[in-house]
Motif scaffolding. Structure first.
Motif, PDB file in Angstrom:
ATOM      1  N   PHE B 368      85.136  70.321  34.095  1.00 21.32           N
ATOM      2  CA  PHE B 368      83.865  70.594  34.762  1.00 21.32           C
ATOM      3  C   PHE B 368      83.184  71.747  34.056  1.00 21.32           C
ATOM      4  CE2 PHE B 368      84.702  74.545  37.002  1.00 21.32           C
ATOM      5  CZ  PHE B 368      86.086  74.561  37.095  1.00 21.32           C
ATOM      6  N   ILE B 555      83.235  70.811  44.381  1.00 22.14           N
ATOM      7  CA  ILE B 555      84.242  69.994  43.685  1.00 22.14           C
ATOM      8  C   ILE B 555      85.377  69.764  44.653  1.00 22.14           C
ATOM      9  CG2 ILE B 555      86.048  70.065  41.941  1.00 22.14           C
ATOM     10  CD1 ILE B 555      84.195  71.540  40.146  1.00 22.14           C
ATOM     11  N   ILE B 562      90.020  66.173  40.020  1.00 23.57           N
ATOM     12  CA  ILE B 562      88.727  66.225  40.699  1.00 23.57           C
ATOM     13  C   ILE B 562      88.362  64.814  41.108  1.00 23.57           C
ATOM     14  CG2 ILE B 562      86.285  66.770  40.456  1.00 23.57           C
ATOM     15  CD1 ILE B 562      86.996  68.817  38.401  1.00 23.57           C
ATOM     16  N   ASP B 565      82.465  65.198  43.179  1.00 22.59           N
ATOM     17  CA  ASP B 565      81.730  66.298  42.575  1.00 22.59           C
ATOM     18  C   ASP B 565      80.248  66.123  42.865  1.00 22.59           C
ATOM     19  OD1 ASP B 565      81.742  67.706  39.172  1.00 22.59           O
ATOM     20  OD2 ASP B 565      80.439  68.103  40.889  1.00 22.59           O
TER      21      ASP B 565
END
Lengths: 599, 591
Positions: B368, B555, B562, B565
């Motif tokens: 990310f 997140i 993950i 998001d």
């Protein structure tokens, strides 16, 4: 040094010796043997040169020299060997005594009235108790070992004094006077040192704190993130600078006595040697005896010095024993509070009701009451939620109900009887408590949950795990009840996460299965799922039992029958969730505040 | 031989440390050693002259002179050495604090991953045992000057003995040499015993911790745990004593054998010198002198030997300590200092992570980006990996695979102190200190009034500070200052937040900041959030999902990956895990 002080001092040594007598009696034997053998060896060592010289100035026979040397060898070899053996063993025994005291202290910490452990005075002063056992140089071990030295030196001194006394009593008096004077001066300085050390103690504690903080792994993250390393080091150094001023002052006082001592010694030696030479020149003393007296004076001086130093040391160190004794003599918490309040049997009932009757409470040493004229009833079989902002006294409530503390005014009743009248341990069997901070011990899972390594209720254990939402955790470790928790002792032990820790605290409480259930802020570390399921579980588990639930998460209180809002030491609002919302008072305000961001 | 070299290395290590901590201690103790070494010679030399004169000419003036000179020299030497010893008492503490500073500085400087590594923790416990349990380093500092003193005395008396004859020297030396060999054997056996029982130390330290730490006290009382704990403790003590007994028996035997040899040495000396004096018609004065010299020589060599043995043993005890202290510290590693940290994009690129020594992947291929000024919320169940991301971001650990980049530069290549200027983190288990409020907030950095006031305002601590008579100079906690004040859990949290804000780092991370706060305080944090966080990049971890609404981005972590998001509205409309969790929490408040 009046009689009074003498008595108190003796009781501290007596206290130590009583323990020695009861657990390591052999030390008395060693003590005697050590004294006797040291004396025999000392006599041999000091007399041998005298006889050798007598032979040299007399008959001059080689056989006699060899004989004298032979006797010397046998006595010192055998005596020395036995003394070594004794020393190794008595040091071990003394160490054992120290450990025994450590064990006593540990046990007392676990059993003493809880209030002793939270007062600032105790937190600051407790090092004095442990200082009796934390060191091999001081305290229990230091003092006992010194006693051995003192006795051996003492008896040897008597012998040397005897040798000199035969020549002239005045010599003896001079020596003893000299040593006594110095001892007096010394003890004055020691007193001064103890007084000043009290001032220095805060520097000592600060240094301990700083060392601990720098070494403690728990501080590691913050120290690195905020670059605190140099800051802490500077504090350490500055602290030492301040302390050094006090240390230097104390040592200056000592040095003054040292100088006095040297001057006295100088005068004494001049007189003694002058006298001895005079005796020889007037044929009152043979050369052999001259050397004997000469040695005796030198040896005696050193021996007496050590003797007095050691006595002064023991005298000065006894305060540690005093502190420890005082702590160990504190009553255990199960001791009845007073003669009138005891011997009531805990009632066997289906349900229990707890009433606070005009209760006032103030922490020891605090200036403000936490509660004043606090009245309310925890109704039998009902679920109660206690809410209020932090610091309102919620956790104190728990401490009062569990008798970690007793009220300073008023009383707390269980089904009508003052709880102080019950046997503490029987009373606590009724209670199931989950505190905010859960402590897990370096033992197996089973031992942590059930609190025992012996017989336990297997079914209850299993259901405690299930109800505490630990089934999947337990599964993932092979359903092994002997699995070690924490990694303090075993590398393959398991360090649990914050959430799992809280669940274990709950499981432990559930296993105990008391009739009165108290939960103190139990869900702080739990995530949404776990929190949610816990509330539901609690609702079912406490069916029919009395429940006290403390939380600032207002949503969790909805399954309770009655909600009690505490502010500034009193109950301000009381009722069911809907009733209180309808009132529009403080509860309503708090609820709206928490709800705000969920809308 | 190899072990001797190692021990010399360790000794040199300590001598360097002592010198660094207090050169005056070293100089004073050396001087004291020299002067103190001379004192025994007064009673070796003067009696010879006195006796010979008394058996000879019997001149009173000469005898008087001998006495006077002897006592005066004695006076001067003892006064000077007393003064020096007292001075040494004071400076010894300087040395000890020097050690503490070195130990502390090292602890605070090693790579963080060590602090959560059980192997390191164990090494540290073992290494610190001789320092904390036995004050081995304290004794070492005193042995060396003593040894020097005895060495000088030994050499002096040796010279006197040699003037009698060489054989007397050999007579004294042979038993001494035998003792040295005996000692080597003793050491070997003693080490074996120590090694076998090193695990016991760990147990002992744990149960000793129970003594010092009162936090378990409530649980112990409510659950009546003391019988079990005491039982375990006593078992541990018993085991320790079995080992101590073995070590003690060994020592007793060795000491006993030494004393027999020493007795032999003295007896033989008496016999030899005595017989030779008869045969060669030596004066009584000389006889006394040689006997004294022989005894002083054997005494001092015995003492030197003992100290030598002890020193070697201490060096061995301290070996792990030296090993520990020589582990590299973070700041010693080279890194770039030229990276602009304030206007950056932080990026996790395919980061996976296992804690050292474990195999479970706590983070799996996490990627990310975080832009400057963004507010990011990381949510998920306990154990999902949220705090781990923060630890990686703070460079407390390094990713097992993948990289963390700032503006495209791998953060591992940046100088660590420089990098850490980037972040302020309030951990879930944050620690504050029992110093003044000002010290806690400024972290010992230069105090900038405006910044300090701002930090206190924004964290909500200002009111409390103003209510205190000593204001920001008030001590947090009453341990060191009776005028200090206890802070509640919530107030401590505000203090930690103020500290984070004062640092004025561009990235602020808050890990469960409201867990311990009551509803009002929690609301306060939320309300102030925007104020607090303006101009900063914020990462916010909480399982209280109400906090997500004021973050720009969320997140959702599950099992180290993950899975969702976006911002709050996006995720709610996804109807996935985030939505489910949010509904669950919200439902408790909404009728």
């Amino acid at each position: 040094m009046g009689n009074d002080k003498g008595e108190v001092k003796e009781s501290k040594i007596q206290y130590l010796l009583a323990e020695v007598w009861s657990s390591q009696r052999v030390l008395y034997l060693y003590f005697l043997l050590n004294m006797i053998l040291t004396l025999i060896v000392s006599i041999t060592v000091i007399l041998t040169p005298r006889y050798l010289i007598a032979e040299l100035t007399g008959n001059g026979k080689v056989e006699s020299i060899i004989l004298i040397s032979g006797i010397f060898f046998i006595v010192t070899a055998v005596g020395g060997y036995i003394l070594s053996y004794i020393k190794a063993d008595y040091e071990l025994s003394i160490s054992r005594v120290r450990y025994i005291f450590i064990e006593k202290i540990k046990e007392k910490i676990m059993r003493v009235r809880y209030e002793n452990l939270e007062t600032p005075k105790y937190l600051n002063e407790f090092w004095r108790v442990t200082s009796a056992t934390s060191d091999i140089e001081f305290g229990v071990q230091g003092i006992l070992e010194k006693l051995f030295l003192i006795s051996a030196n003492g008896i040897a001194s008597i012998f040397y004094l005897g040798i000199l006394g035969r020549l002239n009593i005045l010599i003896v008096l001079l020596l003893v006077l000299n040593i006594y004077l110095i001892y007096k001066l010394r003890s004055n300085v020691s007193k001064y040192e103890v007084e000043t050390s009290k001032k220095a103690s805060r520097f000592w504690r600060r240094q301990q704190y700083l060392s601990r903080v720098m070494e403690d792994l728990a501080y590691g993250k913050d120290i690195r993130i905020y670059g605190l390393s140099n800051f802490l080091l500077k504090k350490l150094v500055d602290n030492q600078k301040e302390r050094k001023v006090i240390d230097t002052d104390i040592q200056k006082h000592h040095v003054a006595v040292d100088f006095a001592e040297s001057i006295f010694a100088c005068v004494r030696d001049a007189v003694v040697y002058g006298y001895l030479i005079y005796c020889v020149l007037n044929n009152r003393l043979s050369i052999a005896d001259f050397t004997l007296c000469f040695s005796a004076v030198a040896t005696l001086t050193i021996t007496l010095e050590h003797l007095f130093e050691d006595v002064a040391f023991v005298s000065g160190d006894l305060f540690r024993i005093e502190e420890m004794k005082h702590f160990l003599e504190l009553p255990n918490e199960e001791e009845p509070v007073s003669a009138e309040m005891k011997n009531e049997k805990v009632p066997q009932a289906d349900q229990y009701e707890i009433t606070f009757e005009h209760v006032g409470f103030r922490y020891p040493g605090a200036e403000v009451n936490v509660y004043t004229d606090f009245n309310f009833t925890i109704k039998a079989g009902k679920k109660h939620a206690i809410v209020g902002i932090n610091g309102a006294g919620k956790t104190t409530l728990v401490k009062l109900v569990t008798r970690l503390y007793d009220p300073t005014e008023g009383r707390i009743l269980l089904n009508g009887t003052d709880i102080r009248c019950f046997d503490l341990i029987e009373y606590r069997k009724l209670l199931t408590v989950v505190f905010q901070d859960i402590n897990l011990f370096a033992m197996s899972l089973k031992e942590n949950i059930t609190g025992t390594d012996g017989d336990y209720d297997k079914d209850r254990f299993q259901s405690a795990l299930a109800d505490g939402d630990l089934t999947s955790f337990y599964d993932s470790y092979g359903n092994n009840q002997d699995m070690q928790l924490t990694r303090y002792l075993y590398d393959d032990g398991v360090e649990v996460s914050g959430g799992e820790r809280q669940k274990m605290g709950i499981a432990r409480a559930l296993y105990k299965d008391g009739d009165i259930i108290i939960f103190d802020e139990p869900t702080a570390a739990l995530d949404a799922h776990a929190e949610y399921s816990l509330y539901h579980k609690l609702a079912t588990l406490s069916e029919g039992k009395t429940l006290l639930f403390i939380s600032h998460r207002l949503a969790s209180t909805r399954f309770c029958d009655e909600i009690i809002l505490i502010d500034k030491g009193s109950v301000v609002e009381c009722g069911s969730h809907d009733e209180l919302l309808a009132k529009g008072g403080k509860y309503y305000q708090m609820f709206t505040a928490q709800k705000k961001y969920y809308d | 031989m190899k072990s001797l070299l190692k021990e010399m290395y360790i000794l040199k290590f300590f001598i360097k440390r002592v010198w660094k901590a207090s050169p005056s201690y070293v100089m004073a103790s050396t001087a004291e050693s020299f002067l103190g070494a001379m004192i025994p010679f007064i009673t070796i030399l003067f009696p010879k002259y006195m006796i010979d004169e008394m058996m000879g000419e019997k001149r009173i003036s000469l005898l008087a002179a001998y006495v006077l000179i002897a006592v005066l020299i004695g006076l001067i030497l003892s006064m000077i050495t007393s003064g020096l010893k007292r001075y040494m008492n004071v400076t010894t503490r300087d040395v000890m604090i020097g050690f503490e500073a070195d130990i502390g500085s090292h602890n605070m400087g090693v790579e963080y991953k060590n602090l959560e590594d059980p192997k390191y923790i164990e090494l540290k416990d073992r290494a610190m045992m001789p320092i904390r349990e036995r004050a081995t380093h304290y004794f070492m500092v005193h042995y060396l000057p003593d040894m020097l003193k005895y060495l000088i005395t030994a050499i002096g008396s040796l010279c006197i003995l040699i003037s009698f004859d060489i054989i007397s020297l050999i007579v004294v030396l042979i038993p001494t040499t035998v003792i040295v060999f005996l000692n080597k054997e003793y050491q070997k056996k003693d080490i074996l015993i120590q090694k076998e029982n090193s695990t016991m130390n760990r147990f002992f330290m744990y149960y000793y911790g129970l003594v010092e730490d009162f936090s378990a006290a409530k649980d112990i009382r409510i659950f009546q745990l003391h019988p079990l704990l005491m039982k375990r403790n006593n078992e541990c003590d018993d085991r320790i004593f079995t080992f101590k007994k073995r070590a003690s028996v060994l020592k007793g035997k060795f000491d006993g054998q030494s004393r027999i040899l020493e007795a032999f040495r003295s007896a033989f000396t008496y016999g030899y010198i005595g017989v030779k004096s008869i045969l060669y018609d030596a004066t009584i004065g000389s006889f006394t002198m040689y006997i004294r010299a022989a005894s002083t020589f054997s005494d001092s060599t015995a003492k030197i030997l003992n100290i030598f043995i002890q020193l070697r043993q201490d060096c061995r005890y301290l070996e792990e300590f030296v090993q520990l202290e020589e582990l590299p510290v973070e700041t010693g590693i080279e890194g770039r200092k030229d990276v602009d940290l304030d206007n950056g994009v932080l990026e996790f690129k395919h980061v996976s992570f296992c804690y050292p020594g474990t195999e479970r992947e706590v983070l799996k291929d996490v990627s990310f980006k975080l832009r400057q000024g963004e507010s990011l919320s990381i949510v998920g169940r306990n154990g999902a990996g949220k705090t781990t991301i923060i630890k990686l971001l703070s460079r407390l650990f390094q990713p097992t695979s993948g990289n963390i980049l700032i503006n495209g530069i791998d953060i591992n290549s940046i100088d660590i102190a420089h990098y850490r200027d980037l972040l302020s983190v309030v951990f879930q288990d944050f620690k504050t200190f029992e110093f003044s409020i000002e010290d806690n907030v400024t972290s010992g950095e230069k105090v900038i009034e405006k910044q300090l006031t701002l930090a206190l305002e924004k964290s909500g601590l200002e009111e409390k500070v103003q209510s205190l008579p000593q204001g920001i100079n008030t001590n947090v906690g009453k341990r060191f200052d009776n005028n200090g004040t206890e802070f509640s859990g919530g107030e401590l949290q505000k203090l930690a937040i103020a500290r984070a804000l004062y640092k004025n780092a561009s990235v602020i991370v808050l890990d469960e900041p409201t867990a311990a706060l009551d509803p009002y305080a929690e609301l306060e944090v939320y309300e102030r959030f925007h104020d607090m966080m303006e101009n900063h990049t914020v990462v916010y971890i909480s399982h209280r999902l109400s906090s997500c609404k004021f973050c720009q981005r969320i997140i959702f972590l599950e099992d180290g990956s993950i899975i969702e998001d976006g911002n709050h509205d996006e995720l709610v409309s996804l109807n996935g895990k985030y939505s489910e969790m949010f509904q669950m929490q919200a439902s408790q408040y909404v009728s």
